[in-house]
Design a protein around this motif. Structure first.
Motif, short mmCIF file in Angstrom:
data_model
loop_
_atom_site.label_atom_id
_atom_site.label_comp_id
_atom_site.label_asym_id
_atom_site.label_seq_id
_atom_site.Cartn_x
_atom_site.Cartn_y
_atom_site.Cartn_z
N THR A 174 0.83 -1.21 0.00
CA THR A 174 0.00 0.00 0.00
C THR A 174 0.86 1.25 0.00
OG1 THR A 174 -1.79 -1.15 1.15
CG2 THR A 174 -1.80 1.25 1.25
N ALA A 175 1.99 1.19 0.67
CA ALA A 175 2.89 2.34 0.74
C ALA A 175 3.85 2.41 -0.45
CB ALA A 175 3.69 2.30 2.05
N ARG A 176 3.72 1.48 -1.39
CA ARG A 176 4.70 1.43 -2.49
C ARG A 176 4.01 1.20 -3.84
NH1 ARG A 176 6.75 -0.65 2.13
NH2 ARG A 176 8.90 -0.05 2.70
N LYS A 177 2.88 1.86 -4.05
CA LYS A 177 2.13 1.68 -5.30
C LYS A 177 2.94 2.13 -6.51
CE LYS A 177 -2.53 2.17 -3.33
NZ LYS A 177 -3.80 2.93 -3.37
N GLU A 178 3.68 3.21 -6.37
CA GLU A 178 4.46 3.71 -7.51
C GLU A 178 5.55 2.71 -7.90
OE1 GLU A 178 7.12 7.61 -8.86
OE2 GLU A 178 6.13 7.56 -6.91
N LEU A 179 6.17 2.09 -6.91
CA LEU A 179 7.20 1.09 -7.19
C LEU A 179 6.60 -0.11 -7.91
CD1 LEU A 179 10.11 0.12 -6.91
CD2 LEU A 179 9.54 -0.73 -4.61
N ILE A 180 5.39 -0.53 -7.48
CA ILE A 180 4.71 -1.64 -8.17
C ILE A 180 4.48 -1.28 -9.64
CG2 ILE A 180 2.58 -2.99 -8.29
CD1 ILE A 180 2.27 -2.57 -5.27
N SER A 181 4.00 -0.08 -9.88
CA SER A 181 3.70 0.34 -11.26
C SER A 181 4.96 0.40 -12.11
CB SER A 181 3.01 1.71 -11.25
OG SER A 181 1.76 1.64 -10.62
N ASN A 182 6.05 0.91 -11.56
CA ASN A 182 7.29 1.00 -12.33
C ASN A 182 7.78 -0.39 -12.77
OD1 ASN A 182 7.30 3.76 -12.04
ND2 ASN A 182 8.69 3.76 -10.28
N ILE A 183 7.74 -1.33 -11.83
CA ILE A 183 8.19 -2.69 -12.16
C ILE A 183 7.23 -3.34 -13.16
CG2 ILE A 183 8.62 -4.99 -11.22
CD1 ILE A 183 9.46 -3.64 -8.60
N GLN A 213 19.94 -8.39 -12.83
CA GLN A 213 20.51 -7.05 -12.86
C GLN A 213 19.42 -5.99 -13.10
OE1 GLN A 213 21.58 -9.65 -14.57
NE2 GLN A 213 23.64 -10.06 -13.77
N GLN A 214 18.47 -6.28 -14.00
CA GLN A 214 17.39 -5.33 -14.28
C GLN A 214 16.50 -5.14 -13.05
OE1 GLN A 214 16.10 -7.56 -17.80
NE2 GLN A 214 16.29 -5.67 -19.00
N ILE A 215 16.22 -6.25 -12.36
CA ILE A 215 15.39 -6.16 -11.15
C ILE A 215 16.09 -5.34 -10.08
CG2 ILE A 215 14.38 -7.50 -9.27
CD1 ILE A 215 14.02 -9.80 -11.31
N ARG A 216 17.38 -5.55 -9.92
CA ARG A 216 18.14 -4.82 -8.91
C ARG A 216 18.12 -3.31 -9.19
NH1 ARG A 216 21.92 -8.24 -8.59
NH2 ARG A 216 23.29 -7.36 -10.17
#
Length: 712
Positions: free
Chosen positions: A669-678, A691-694
């Protein structure tokens, strides 16, 4: 021990059959006088080679005309080669000498009251050794001093029966063999017992046996040494020219003895070598494989151990590496259709050695247990004779656990025990690479897959994106020009190598139906049939789901993910699993497994059923892990190990899973933007490397481990 001056032979009684032998008796050798022996051994090599008085050009011309100027005596019209040479005895003598080439082995075999078992799997070879070994021992005794008992007082009992045969006449032969062995040991004789294999010994015989030796295969060097006796008046030969003509050692070992004896009737050593080479081509039942590793596509982690094995084989052939330092056995496992069988053929082709392949069903179709084991034994003997070679055994999962209950349990026990013995022999044979394949490694008896039988275990997974592209390009050949394969490659991710190749065949079929050349639309149409294009909304949901796994595992400090992939049937994230667990790491892994469902709740407001579809789904893995933590590992309220059925403990497990999912939802819930970027990166790339995930995840501490597979 035999020479050009000795042509007198005393043949075995022609009416005596191998099956009717008295195992206590050894065929009586002829008894030469000491003068005869000395004259035979010394006389023929007094002549000087004709090559000494010839120019290099003349020597080469003679060799081209199948004459050996080094074997011919000066001022002669050629050599008088040994007519009707006792090749059968010579072959036994040469191989016996090779078997005892190490001083420690010879001293053990000739020690007073020694007991040595010589294993000779091929029945015809065993018969030839039985007929002639006594003659070899007698010759050795004849040339020894009267006070030297090294080569005297031997008994050579033989087991004529075939391995794994236990009925009728074979039973009587085994009993006679055991009686003869016991009598020889009780009377203090030295024993050289001839059997098909070490398993043929009874427990009593095994207790008495001091050592087990394998009868060595005939080699090119042995042929040269015999030719030095039968086809030269000088003791010398044009060794390089003969060696270049001779077949390989594995080809020589595969030749029937009758063919070898016939070849030695040729007038010159060069003609003998030519006859053997011609026979080897005719009798070559297992030609080298033609497919090579360059003809197939492997993921990088699959190719690496294969390349190491190829390098080790090259070093071994060059004499730079002992065979005991090589890991020559690999078990390949993984989903069907990814080329496990093709990989075995390609490895043999790249090494330019034969492939000996069989499977459980190939052997089982021969009938009952004895016939099946005989068929398996035959393939093993082919491999040993053909070394260096690749031995490939498919359907290893059919060799199930010996403790499995059922009406066929006795059958399985016998079959698995036979397989274990053969795998040990294969691994002990220099030059034999042993490959096994299975789709279900957990079903195999653990004794089959332990190190020493299969040193390495390697998973052959579905091809990654780069491998899918290479398979397409390789299958298309010249037709790849002008094709746009990027979207088709994305569409095929998650498919097996066989499915990718089938798509190209289907595209060619569509082109033929239209009577046109292969075009882009044919590939796209075939791809849609094999793997229909994902709806964009569903693609986005899958990407969000997999991003949830990555974010939760990262925040909880689990090991870095190795790969994340979206396929047309779902997606998956690979995260290493730890060897040992704590309650905290187990709970973190459960939360990471439920991170996909949690991401769907956070982004879409609800989760679909994808986390519970298919084998090893997120929910199945999370439930299994929670059950292990609570009831098997002692990491819950109870310490007793009780692997009971999950349905009896659903209330306990449900609490663990709901708490884990709640934790995952809080993290995401606190990381919606990170979910969307991935998720965006996954939709664009379809496959993300470690490497790409890192690069997509912020720096944080990592502690635990998990592996997730979901399907939507």
């Amino acid at each position: 021990m035999w020479h050009r001056g000795r042509t007198r032979l005393v043949p075995l009684d022609p009416e005596l059959e191998f099956d009717d032998i008295d195992v206590e008796d050894t065929p009586e050798p002829d008894a030469p006088t000491q003068d005869e022996l000395e004259g035979a051994l010394n006389a023929p090599y007094e002549a000087k080679p004709a090559a000494l008085s010839m120019s290099q050009h003349e020597i080469e011309a003679a060799i081209a005309a199948d004459r050996d100027p080094w074997a011919e005596a000066t001022n002669s019209d050629g050599i008088s080669f040994l007519h009707q040479p006792p090749i059968a005895k010579m072959l036994v003598a040469t191989r016996f000498a090779a078997m005892l080439s190490e001083a420690s082995v010879m001293s053990g075999v000739t020690a007073p009251r020694s007991f040595t078992l010589i294993t000779i799997a091929d029945r015809s070879e065993r018969k030839a050794v039985w007929k002639n070994l006594g003659n070899v021992l007698q010759r050795l005794a004849d040339i020894s001093a009267d006070s030297d008992d090294t080569w005297r007082d031997f008994k050579t009992p033989v087991l004529a029966a075939e391995p794994n045969q236990t009925k009728g006449r074979d039973t009587s032969q085994r009993e006679d063999f055991e009686d003869a062995v016991e009598a020889a040991v009780k009377n203090g004789h030295k024993v050289l017992a001839l059997t098909p294999d070490a398993a043929s010994m009874s427990p009593v015989t095994r207790a008495m046996c001091g050592r087990v030796l394998n009868w060595p295969a005939l080699s090119g060097q042995m042929i040269l040494e015999i030719l030095r006796v039968t086809h030269t008046a000088t003791g010398e030969l044009s060794e390089d020219a003969i060696a270049n003509l001779l077949p390989t050692d594995s080809e020589i070992a595969a030749l029937p003895q009758a063919v070898i004896e016939a070849a030695f009737l040729e007038e010159t050593a060069l003609k003998v070598a030519q006859a053997l080479a011609t026979a080897a081509k005719r009798f070559q039942t297992v030609p080298p494989a033609t497919t090579t590793l360059e003809d197939i596509v492997l993921n990088a982690n699959t190719r690496a151990p294969i390349d190491r094995l190829i390098a080790d084989m090259a070093a071994w052939k060059a004499g730079q590496l002992d065979w005991v330092e090589v890991s020559p056995s690999i078990l390949f496992f993984g989903p069907p259709g990814n080329g496990k069988t093709l990989l075995a053929s390609a490895l043999a082709g790249s090494l330019n050695i034969p492939l000996i392949a069989t499977s459980y069903s190939d052997c089982q179709k021969h009938g009952h247990q004895g016939d099946m084991l005989k068929a398996l034994s035959g393939k093993v003997e082919d491999a040993i004779r053909s070394a260096p070679c690749v031995f490939f055994l498919d359907e290893l999962d059919s060799f199930t656990h010996r403790n499995r209950k059922g009406r066929n349990s006795d059958y399985i026990v016998g079959v698995v025990n036979g397989l274990l013995e053969h795998l040990t022999r294969l691994n002990e044979t220099p030059g034999v690479i042993v490959l096994g394949a299975t789709n279900y490694p957990a079903m195999i008896d653990p004794a089959v897959t332990r190190p020493g039988r299969f040193d390495l275990k390697h998973e052959i997974t579905n091809p990654n994106r780069s491998s899918v592209l290479k398979i397409l390009e390789l299958a298309l050949g010249e037709d790849v020009q002008g094709m746009d394969l990027a979207h088709i490659t994305d569409q095929l991710l998650g498919s097996s190598g066989a499915q990718v190749a089938a798509l190209v065949r289907e595209a060619h079929g569509l082109a033929r139906a239209e009577q046109s050349s292969l075009a882009q639309h044919h590939l796209e149409s075939a791809a849609s049939r094999v793997c229909p294009v994902l709806d964009q909304d569903l693609l986005w949901r899958i990407a969000v789901h997999e991003a949830g796994h990555l974010v939760v595992s990262h925040v909880l400090g689990l090991p870095p993910a190795e790969r994340a992939t979206i396929t047309n049937t779902g997606g998956f994230v690979d995260i290493p699993t730890p060897m040992l667990e704590s309650a905290l790491t187990a709970k973190n892994r459960i939360a990471a497994l439920l991170g996909g469902r949690a991401a769907e709740h956070v982004i879409f407001g609800e989760a679909l059923n994808g986390a519970g579809i298919g084998q090893n789904s997120d929910l199945e893995l999370a439930t299994r892990l929670a059950g292990q933590m609570l009831f098997e590992w002692g990491l819950g309220e109870q310490l007793v190990f009780t692997p009971a059925r999950i349905k009896d403990r659903t209330n306990h497990l449900d609490k663990i899973l709901k708490h884990a999912e709640h934790s995952a939802i809080q993290i995401l819930t606190a990381r919606k933007e990170l979910i969307s970027n991935i998720a965006v990166a996954l939709c664009e790339e379809r496959e993300l490397s470690a490497q790409q995930i890192r690069r997509l995840l912020p720096p944080t501490q990592r502690l635990g481990a998990t592996r997730s597979r979901s399907q939507l």
